[in-house]
Design a protein around this motif. Structure first.
Motif, mmCIF file in Angstrom:
data_model
loop_
_atom_site.group_PDB
_atom_site.id
_atom_site.type_symbol
_atom_site.label_atom_id
_atom_site.label_comp_id
_atom_site.label_asym_id
_atom_site.label_seq_id
_atom_site.Cartn_x
_atom_site.Cartn_y
_atom_site.Cartn_z
ATOM 1 N N LEU A 182 -13.082 3.202 17.095
ATOM 2 C CA LEU A 182 -11.948 2.981 17.975
ATOM 3 C C LEU A 182 -12.438 2.816 19.406
ATOM 4 O O LEU A 182 -13.455 3.383 19.798
ATOM 5 C CB LEU A 182 -10.989 4.161 17.903
ATOM 6 N N ALA A 183 -11.696 2.072 20.163
ATOM 7 C CA ALA A 183 -12.044 1.890 21.573
ATOM 8 C C ALA A 183 -11.947 3.218 22.284
ATOM 9 O O ALA A 183 -11.158 4.081 21.928
ATOM 10 C CB ALA A 183 -11.105 0.888 22.218
ATOM 11 N N GLU A 184 -12.742 3.389 23.277
ATOM 12 C CA GLU A 184 -12.707 4.627 24.025
ATOM 13 C C GLU A 184 -12.835 4.361 25.514
ATOM 14 O O GLU A 184 -13.305 3.322 25.936
ATOM 15 C CB GLU A 184 -13.818 5.575 23.576
ATOM 16 N N TYR A 185 -12.418 5.331 26.275
ATOM 17 C CA TYR A 185 -12.537 5.285 27.724
ATOM 18 C C TYR A 185 -13.842 5.947 28.107
ATOM 19 O O TYR A 185 -14.195 6.997 27.594
ATOM 20 C CB TYR A 185 -11.361 6.032 28.351
ATOM 21 N N ARG A 186 -14.587 5.336 28.993
ATOM 22 C CA ARG A 186 -15.804 5.946 29.537
ATOM 23 C C ARG A 186 -15.677 5.984 31.048
ATOM 24 O O ARG A 186 -15.207 5.036 31.657
ATOM 25 C CB ARG A 186 -17.040 5.130 29.184
ATOM 26 N N HIS A 187 -16.136 7.049 31.643
ATOM 27 C CA HIS A 187 -16.109 7.165 33.095
ATOM 28 C C HIS A 187 -17.457 6.702 33.635
ATOM 29 O O HIS A 187 -18.461 7.365 33.480
ATOM 30 C CB HIS A 187 -15.842 8.615 33.518
ATOM 31 N N GLY A 188 -17.472 5.525 34.235
ATOM 32 C CA GLY A 188 -18.697 4.988 34.814
ATOM 33 C C GLY A 188 -19.557 4.253 33.793
ATOM 34 O O GLY A 188 -19.393 4.418 32.592
ATOM 35 N N LEU A 189 -20.461 3.415 34.261
ATOM 36 C CA LEU A 189 -21.345 2.645 33.399
ATOM 37 C C LEU A 189 -22.433 3.558 32.860
ATOM 38 O O LEU A 189 -22.997 4.374 33.585
ATOM 39 C CB LEU A 189 -21.959 1.495 34.200
ATOM 40 N N ASP A 190 -22.728 3.449 31.606
ATOM 41 C CA ASP A 190 -23.713 4.296 30.949
ATOM 42 C C ASP A 190 -25.099 4.011 31.524
ATOM 43 O O ASP A 190 -25.576 2.881 31.457
ATOM 44 C CB ASP A 190 -23.677 4.026 29.453
ATOM 45 N N PRO A 191 -25.780 5.013 32.081
ATOM 46 C CA PRO A 191 -27.087 4.787 32.699
ATOM 47 C C PRO A 191 -28.194 4.480 31.691
ATOM 48 O O PRO A 191 -29.262 4.042 32.064
ATOM 49 C CB PRO A 191 -27.368 6.102 33.427
ATOM 50 N N ARG A 192 -27.928 4.670 30.390
ATOM 51 C CA ARG A 192 -28.944 4.380 29.376
ATOM 52 C C ARG A 192 -29.039 2.892 29.066
ATOM 53 O O ARG A 192 -29.917 2.459 28.345
ATOM 54 C CB ARG A 192 -28.639 5.144 28.087
ATOM 55 N N VAL A 193 -28.123 2.093 29.603
ATOM 56 C CA VAL A 193 -28.116 0.660 29.334
ATOM 57 C C VAL A 193 -29.079 -0.041 30.294
ATOM 58 O O VAL A 193 -28.923 0.024 31.507
ATOM 59 C CB VAL A 193 -26.694 0.068 29.463
ATOM 60 N N PHE A 194 -30.087 -0.709 29.733
ATOM 61 C CA PHE A 194 -31.066 -1.460 30.514
ATOM 62 C C PHE A 194 -30.488 -2.846 30.800
ATOM 63 O O PHE A 194 -30.128 -3.570 29.871
ATOM 64 C CB PHE A 194 -32.378 -1.578 29.729
ATOM 65 N N PRO A 195 -30.353 -3.237 32.074
ATOM 66 C CA PRO A 195 -29.743 -4.537 32.392
ATOM 67 C C PRO A 195 -30.645 -5.708 31.987
ATOM 68 O O PRO A 195 -31.831 -5.715 32.267
ATOM 69 C CB PRO A 195 -29.554 -4.480 33.903
#
Length: 144
Positions: A2-15
């Protein structure tokens, strides 16, 4: 999932890449090319570029179509592609504060299926609200 709300961009994501596009219908094609090319450049599994291309077109089309009052049609949309372990993350950010929600499309309706397609074809998806608008993100299993 299910879709979820996250507060802020996940810092584990490498751009892996970022592109700004205008809030115009013709910009959907530009977003599709950008995501497909980025996925291909980063050697994702064979079917992922096409799936990512389809799903980003749904998110960008929603950002354009579900514009809230006071948001200029000429304002920019940011499309970001990133990597978190074996998942490719695509994030579409715009200045709207409208929370995305699934709709039930009429049997012969021409709209209302976009987030259902995103949910069906992605590993996960959700949204993030911030003072400058919202981001709708999705993840696709992209690397073995």
């Amino acid at each position: 999932m299910l879709a979820e709300y996250r507060h802020g961009l996940d810092p584990r994501v490498f751009p892996l890449g970022e592109k700004w596009i205008l809030r115009e219908e013709k910009s959907v094609a530009s977003a599709r090319r950008f995501v497909r090319d980025t996925a291909t450049d980063w050697n994702v599994v064979a079917h992922v570029p096409e799936i990512a291309e389809l799903l980003v077109s749904e998110l960008v089309a929603n950002a354009i179509a579900h514009n809230t009052a006071g948001v200029s049609r000429a304002s920019a949309i940011r499309v970001t592609v990133g990597r978190e372990k074996n998942l490719m993350t695509v994030d579409v950010h715009d200045s709207s504060t409208r929370i995305p929600r699934m709709r039930r499309a009429a049997r012969l309706g021409t709209s209302g299926r976009g987030l259902g397609v995103v949910q069906a074809l992605s590993h996960d998806w959700g949204w993030t609200l911030n003072p400058y608008g919202n981001s709708v993100w999705l993840q696709i299993l992209a690397w073995p």
